[in-house]
Design an enzyme around this catalytic site. Structure first.
Site, short mmCIF file in Angstrom:
data_model
loop_
_atom_site.label_atom_id
_atom_site.label_comp_id
_atom_site.label_asym_id
_atom_site.label_seq_id
_atom_site.Cartn_x
_atom_site.Cartn_y
_atom_site.Cartn_z
N GLU A 161 0.86 -1.15 0.01
CA GLU A 161 -0.18 0.06 -0.16
C GLU A 161 0.99 1.33 0.09
O GLU A 161 2.00 1.45 0.74
CB GLU A 161 -1.03 0.05 1.28
N GLU A 166 -2.53 11.55 3.24
CA GLU A 166 -3.55 11.17 4.14
C GLU A 166 -3.55 12.55 5.11
O GLU A 166 -2.36 12.90 5.62
CB GLU A 166 -3.31 10.07 5.25
#
Length: 296
Positions: A161, A166
């Site tokens: 990932e 974020e």
């Protein structure tokens, strides 16, 4: 990376397969990994106000995410993800439950949207970039990230990932870039944060978030400023799983282990406004990286 950073979610894609949740498993998840994409990906979100995203490029996942204890239900259609007519995709998180959706904690309290390019576009290496204006507020969690095409066969975190951007609402000034893989997943993900100068909030304006992804190397930047580079040497002997095709995900979560839940200070609805998503591969990506290196 904040020392208090908590569990990064096991993807809802995996939750769908492993736990029987209603989230969509991508069409390619059970297929063999695709070859490295030779073509670039250009999404400028042009279209009439209120229209859906281009179905040849994106699919919408539906359902909740029990593993990460997020509070939203991801919906299909245009109620939570639609074009604004001015060249933007708007993902809207709302405090509502118009269809009696059921979440892991009971009747869902929020709706939002999550889109991915699985089965439609993936790439191995390149310059992956978005320009967006993020939302704000306690418990609000926008993300622009990637998962390995082989997630359906090897599972997470073996798929790998790459979190390009974020933000958790209690850090209005900071975004995070992280990699997750076998032996360095969840709270053990490897990455760093980037904070705007002068205490400015990311939600106040559009910003550009990107990675330059090469064999055995990934670099993260904000507004052209490179703030970290990760290589296999950072993994403490664990496996580097980023030399293969990955697909793109855009989502706006509400609540969860890391951001915490909304509270009385959280104003809803909140919107993630995405100007574009561009992926440049091959020689064009190399030229872009070379130019950026010369400018910093």
């Amino acid at each position: 990376m904040r020392a208090l950073r908590r569990h990064r979610p096991l993807s809802a894609l995996v939750v769908a397969a492993a736990l029987g949740a209603t989230a969509l498993l991508p069409a390619s998840a059970n297929a063999e990994p695709a070859q490295a994409a030779a073509a670039s990906f250009t999404e400028d979100f042009d279209g009439a106000a209120g229209s859906a995203v281009d179905g040849s490029k994106w699919q919408l996942e539906t359902g909740d995410n029990v593993d990460n204890h997020e509070r939203q239900y991801y919906t299909s259609g245009t109620d939570n993800a639609a074009l604004d007519g001015d060249g933007h995709l708007v993902i809207t998180a709302k405090k509502e439950n118009p269809a009696g959706y059921q979440c892991w904690y009971g009747s869902c309290e929020y709706t939002s949207a999550r889109l991915n390019t699985s089965g439609k576009f993936s790439s191995t290496y390149g310059h992956v970039e978005t320009r967006m204006k993020i939302p704000r507020g306690q418990g609000i969690w926008p993300a622009f990230w990637m998962l390995g095409d082989d997630i359906g066969s090897v599972g997470w975190p073996n798929s790998g990932e790459i979190d390009i951007m974020e933000n958790v609402g209690f850090e209005p000034n900071t975004v995070h870039g992280t990699i997750h893989g076998p032996g360095y997943s969840g709270s053990g993900g490897i990455g760093a944060g980037y904070s705007l100068p002068g205490g400015a909030a990311f939600a106040d304006d559009f910003h550009t978030f990107a990675v330059d992804w090469n064999p055995d190397s990934i670099s993260w930047s904000v507004d052209g400023n490179v703030y970290q580079t990760r290589t296999p040497a950072d993994l403490g002997g664990n496996q580097w799983v980023f030399n293969k095709p990955f697909f793109i995900i855009l989502n706006l979560a509400v609540g969860g282990y890391w951001p915490g839940d909304p509270d009385g200070s959280t104003q809803l609805p909140q919107q993630l406004v995405v100007d574009y998503v561009h992926v440049t591969t091959g020689a064009a990506a190399k030229e872009r990286q070379k130019a950026a290196a010369g400018g910093h």
